[in-house]
Design a protein around this motif. Structure first.
Motif, PDB file in Angstrom:
ATOM      1  N   ALA A  42       0.944  -0.599  -0.329  1.00 24.22           N
ATOM      2  CA  ALA A  42      -0.021   0.378   0.020  1.00 24.22           C
ATOM      3  C   ALA A  42       1.251   1.227   0.292  1.00 24.22           C
ATOM      4  N   LEU A  43       2.409   0.877   0.745  1.00 19.62           N
ATOM      5  CA  LEU A  43       3.170   2.335   0.227  1.00 19.62           C
ATOM      6  C   LEU A  43       3.911   2.357  -0.640  1.00 19.62           C
ATOM      7  N   LYS A  44       3.526   1.348  -1.132  1.00 21.76           N
ATOM      8  CA  LYS A  44       5.179   1.263  -2.585  1.00 21.76           C
ATOM      9  C   LYS A  44       4.511   2.694  -3.435  1.00 21.76           C
ATOM     10  N   PRO A  45       3.138   2.585  -3.493  1.00 18.32           N
ATOM     11  CA  PRO A  45       2.629   4.056  -5.061  1.00 18.32           C
ATOM     12  C   PRO A  45       2.792   5.130  -3.944  1.00 18.32           C
ATOM     13  N   VAL A  46       2.895   5.659  -3.061  1.00 18.70           N
ATOM     14  CA  VAL A  46       3.570   6.897  -2.421  1.00 18.70           C
ATOM     15  C   VAL A  46       4.783   6.807  -2.593  1.00 18.70           C
ATOM     16  N   TYR A  47       6.040   6.532  -2.167  1.00 20.23           N
ATOM     17  CA  TYR A  47       7.511   6.294  -2.979  1.00 20.23           C
ATOM     18  C   TYR A  47       7.396   6.485  -4.098  1.00 20.23           C
ATOM     19  N   THR A  48       6.724   6.238  -4.774  1.00 17.68           N
ATOM     20  CA  THR A  48       7.231   5.583  -6.411  1.00 17.68           C
ATOM     21  C   THR A  48       6.065   6.738  -6.969  1.00 17.68           C
ATOM     22  N   ALA A  49       5.546   7.650  -5.985  1.00 19.02           N
ATOM     23  CA  ALA A  49       4.969   8.415  -7.411  1.00 19.02           C
ATOM     24  C   ALA A  49       5.633   9.666  -8.677  1.00 19.02           C
ATOM     25  N   PRO A  50       5.186   9.274  -9.521  1.00 14.39           N
ATOM     26  CA  PRO A  50       6.009  10.325 -10.666  1.00 14.39           C
ATOM     27  C   PRO A  50       6.188  11.996  -9.828  1.00 14.39           C
ATOM     28  N   GLY A  51       5.775  12.841  -8.590  1.00 16.02           N
ATOM     29  CA  GLY A  51       5.013  13.911  -8.063  1.00 16.02           C
ATOM     30  C   GLY A  51       4.942  13.913  -6.282  1.00 16.02           C
ATOM     31  N   GLU A  52       5.013  14.697  -6.032  1.00 14.32           N
ATOM     32  CA  GLU A  52       4.570  14.995  -4.723  1.00 14.32           C
ATOM     33  C   GLU A  52       3.434  15.162  -4.726  1.00 14.32           C
ATOM     34  N   ASN A  53       2.868  15.852  -5.908  1.00  7.27           N
ATOM     35  CA  ASN A  53       1.197  15.861  -5.952  1.00  7.27           C
ATOM     36  C   ASN A  53       0.568  14.205  -6.205  1.00  7.27           C
ATOM     37  N   ALA A  54       0.835  13.465  -7.088  1.00  6.97           N
ATOM     38  CA  ALA A  54       0.320  12.174  -6.752  1.00  6.97           C
ATOM     39  C   ALA A  54       1.158  11.769  -5.405  1.00  6.97           C
TER      40      ALA A  54
END
Length: 433
Positions: A303-315
């Motif tokens: 669940a956390l992986k999409p947070v730290y692999t996001a393309p930018g801060e907003n995502a």
């Protein structure tokens, strides 16, 4: 000495068939002759009383004889010494510890008592190689007792723990010089991490020793220093550390990666205003698992992986809100952990993948810490802070003895450094260094 050893000392020179002057013998021939004579007479090559010890004795005594000849100004039994006012006065036996074990040598003396031998100085009981051996073994994590046992088993030398402690204490002067050496003007990345060691200060307690490691503009690794803390470090402590680094010549740091150390961002802002502070994402994940049940670790990580692999801060913010909705009711401490670290977590999201790879964790310093932990763990606890710092310093000085690690580091950092050059608008250009 054994009879065989005596015969080694009185080997006849090689003469030609007409009994003319001795024929020159090469080093290789001489070694072969010595080895063959030792074998034929039953003399061991190594070990107590072996050929190497006897040769070491001969070499040392020959060197000492040359020294006293230079001191007196005439050869032994030379008539030029009559009435000179000073002459040879026998010698005294002295046992010194060498790389091949203990060797008893005869130290020459003069009648006036002015002769000061240099190859084996007065009160010297060990040759340099032994000290280097002790320091090497200590740096690899052996305790003083283990080093003493090793020297006794391999070399037959009795060396006390106190003597070993005296040898290792010599590194403190070098450590002070290393800790205050001049630094480069700029480093692309600083990694700050801590090793917990047990120190007896009234009672045994865990104390952090902070290690600051830099990546140079050439892509090599450089340990800038070590500092002991008390576990309650705040902005004042880190301001002292970073000011010390700046006073040693470090004017600019592009990014500083740490494990959410309290007060550190404020201190960085005061010393290097343009430096970006990045929380170690790997440590952030590890700390998250402390609040989660073991059976939920995989789910939380996913669940956390999409947070730290996001393309930018907003995502990343959107993905974190989704995580909060799914897991916030069960693990509010994880949500708070990430919320508190958010300002230092998001900077790396604005860089390309090459920079993200090297700044999202303190893994770059983990291999260094692993070596330190190995040396620290072998000792259990330390009597004081100085002993702990000495142990860690020796472990750091023994890193990468072959240079292979340095070459791997350089190759690994070529692409990220090119990305840094572009992302930070030429602050790494040679003209600025």
């Amino acid at each position: 000495m054994t009879d065989a050893a005596v015969k080694l000392e009185t080997m006849d020179p090689v003469e030609n068939a007409q009994s003319g002057p001795p024929v020159p013998v090469s080093d290789e021939q001489l070694v072969a002759m010595l080895v063959e004579r030792a074998r034929s007479e039953g003399l061991q090559l190594t070990g107590q009383g072996g050929l190497l010890q006897q040769l070491t004795k001969r070499v040392l005594e020959s060197a000492l004889e040359g020294e006293i000849t230079d001191h007196l100004g005439y050869e032994k039994h030379d008539a030029a010494g009559r009435g000179s006012g000073n002459s040879r006065n026998g010698g005294r036996a002295k046992t010194v510890l060498t790389d091949v074990g203990p060797v008893e040598v005869k130290i020459p003396r003069d009648t006036s008592g002015t002769f000061e031998p240099q190859i084996i100085k007065k009160r010297q009981r060990r040759l340099t190689g032994v000290d280097e051996m002790v320091l090497s073994l200590s740096a690899k994590g052996l305790t003083h007792g283990e080093i003493a046992a090793h020297l006794a088993e391999v070399y037959g030398a009795e060396v006390s723990k106190q003597t070993i402690s005296t040898i290792t204490d010599k590194v403190m002067e070098g450590m002070a010089e290393w800790q205050s050496r001049p630094l480069d003007r700029i480093y692309p990345v600083l990694f700050v991490d801590a090793i917990n060691v047990k120190i007896r200060d009234g009672k045994v307690a865990n104390r952090p020793v902070h290690v600051v490691m830099a990546v140079t503009v050439d892509g090599t690794r450089d340990i800038l220093g070590i500092w002991a803390g008390d576990g309650g470090e705040g902005a004042k402590y880190w301001l002292h550390v970073f000011t010390e680094l700046k006073n040693r010549g470090l004017d600019d740091v592009l990014m500083l990666v740490c494990d959410g150390l309290k007060g550190l961002p404020d201190a960085v802002e005061a010393v290097w205003p343009r430096t970006i502070v990045q929380t170690c994402v790997v440590h952030l994940l590890r700390n998250s698992f402390r609040y989660a049940a073991r059976q939920d670790w995989d789910k939380v990580a996913k669940a956390l992986k999409p947070v730290y692999t996001a393309p930018g801060e907003n995502a990343a913010t959107e993905r974190f809100l989704e995580f909060q909705e799914s897991w916030g009711h069960k693990y509010p401490a994880i949500v708070k952990l990430w919320s508190d670290a958010w300002a230092e977590f998001v900077p790396f999201l604005s860089f390309d993948v090459e920079i993200r790879k090297v700044i999202c964790s303190t893994n770059a310093i983990e291999s260094v810490n692993a070596r330190i932990r190995r040396a620290v763990r072998a000792r259990g606890h330390f009597p004081n802070e100085a002993a702990a710092l000495k142990c860690i310093y020796m472990a750091l000085m023994s890193l990468d003895p072959t240079g292979k690690g340095r070459r791997r580091w350089t190759m690994r950092w070529k692409t990220p450094l090119n990305a840094f050059q572009i992302a930070f608008e030429g602050r790494l250009t040679p003209s600025n260094n």
